[in-house]
Write a protein that holds these residues in place. Structure first.
Motif: not given
Ligand code: KG4
Length: 337
Positions: A283, A287, A290-291
């Motif tokens: 996860r 993340d 993605t950020e």
């Protein structure tokens, strides 16, 4: 073209067949339960179990792939790093089969296998990473940040100077009285706990190297002191301890990953190795990517632990380069990327 991969570096006997382009036709893994009662892998028992498993495992892999051994183009095997007795079983079997079938023998560095597992395809149009990419390789024996420029061009930018991430999970889990290997148990318990309940020491190591031994000591001392006050402390706080430990390991891993992305400017990040099965790690890396608008490659769980699919994949690339192994080559217990 069909490549048979054989993996026997630790306590899993595995065989896999891939076809041209990395399409996976079969991946069979026989895990060894015999070590559970000893709280760790017993090398002598591992070698014996490999001897028992190797023929049926290879046979099943060929059958599931729907091919006959005479259709194979090459045999790829894990030459190291790993337990020498275990490696000898896979190496000797691969040599014998290659000689018997008169087809090339390809030796594979197990760590390259983990990195290249991202090229194994379930379907012909599966997405694969573009070069260059960063691979965070985290297992029971390694924690490395690798810059992958090509199939055969990898540079270790940072590595652990003491324990690997998986060892941190396993050793702390042992302190909590959890069974071996503790990583998956911590993962399960962490899902129910508060990651901010406890604070443990984090290392201050320059560059891109990792260290996990300080965290292990800090975890041990926290528990030792708390148990003096309350003998049931661990049982009462299992989930919070697991969640806080996992969160600290993730922070340590991501801190250097962030630095490596900044330093190299690469736009693609992959993870691999046993610890990449951890839900929190998966996860956090997803993340993180993605950020920053980076492309993330999070392996299927079946490809995180030791498997022959990744060995066949790495062998496939060496086969294309006609990079074959001589029959007097021997396995090696230790090697880096
Ligand atoms: O790559 P691997 O199968 O082999 C070795 O390098 O030995 O990695 C095994 C490691 C063990 O330390 C195990 O506890 C850890 O991977 N591991 C996990 C999880 N699944 C396996 N650690 C944390 N969370 C998990 N879900």
């Amino acid at each position: 073209m069909y490549i048979l991969g054989i993996e026997s570096s630790c306590d899993d006997t595995s065989a896999a067949v891939i076809a041209d382009g990395g399409l996976l036709l079969s991946n069979v893994i026989a895990s060894q339960k015999v070590h559970e009662e000893f709280g760790g892998v017993v090398p002598e028992l591992a070698s014996r179990a490999h001897q028992q498993n190797i023929v049926p495992v290879v046979d099943t892999a060929l059958r599931r792939a729907g091919i006959d051994k005479h259709q194979l183009s090459a045999i790829a095997f894990t030459r190291g790093p790993g337990l020498l007795g275990s490696l000898l079983v896979g190496t000797s079997f691969a040599k014998g089969l290659s000689l018997g079938l008169r087809i090339p023998l390809v030796d594979v560095n197990h760590l390259h296998g983990h990195v290249l597992s991202h090229f194994v395809k379930r379907m012909p149009d599966d997405r694969v990473p573009e070069f260059p990419f960063l691979c965070l390789l985290i297992s029971g024996g390694n924690s490395q940040l690798i810059l992958v420029r090509n199939y055969n061009d990898m540079e270790v930018l940072g590595a652990t100077i003491d324990d690997a991430a998986g060892e941190a999970f396993d050793k702390c889990a042992k302190v909590m009285g959890l069974p071996y290997p503790g990583g998956p148990h911590i993962d399960r318990l962490a899902a129910e706990g508060n990651p901010k309940a406890f604070r443990f020491a984090k290392p201050h190591i320059p560059g891109l190297n990792y260290s996990f031994s300080g965290l292990k000591t800090s975890f041990l001392y926290t528990l030792r002191d708390a148990v003096k006050q309350d003998p049931d402390f661990v049982t009462k706080n299992q989930a919070d301890l697991a969640a806080s430990l996992q969160a600290t390991i993730i922070e340590i891993l991501l801190d250097k990953l962030r630095k490596a992305v900044q330093q190299t400017g690469v736009r693609t990040v992959a993870i691999g190795g046993g610890v990449s099965a951890n839900s929190g790690v998966r996860r956090a890396v997803a993340d993180f990517c993605t950020e920053r608008n980076l492309e993330a490659f999070i392996p299927e769980r079946a490809f995180t632990t030791d498997n022959a699919a990744m060995i066949a994949m790495a062998g496939y690339f060496k086969y294309l380069d006609s990079d074959f192994c001589r029959y007097d080559q021997v396995p090696f217990a230790r090697v880096t990327v």
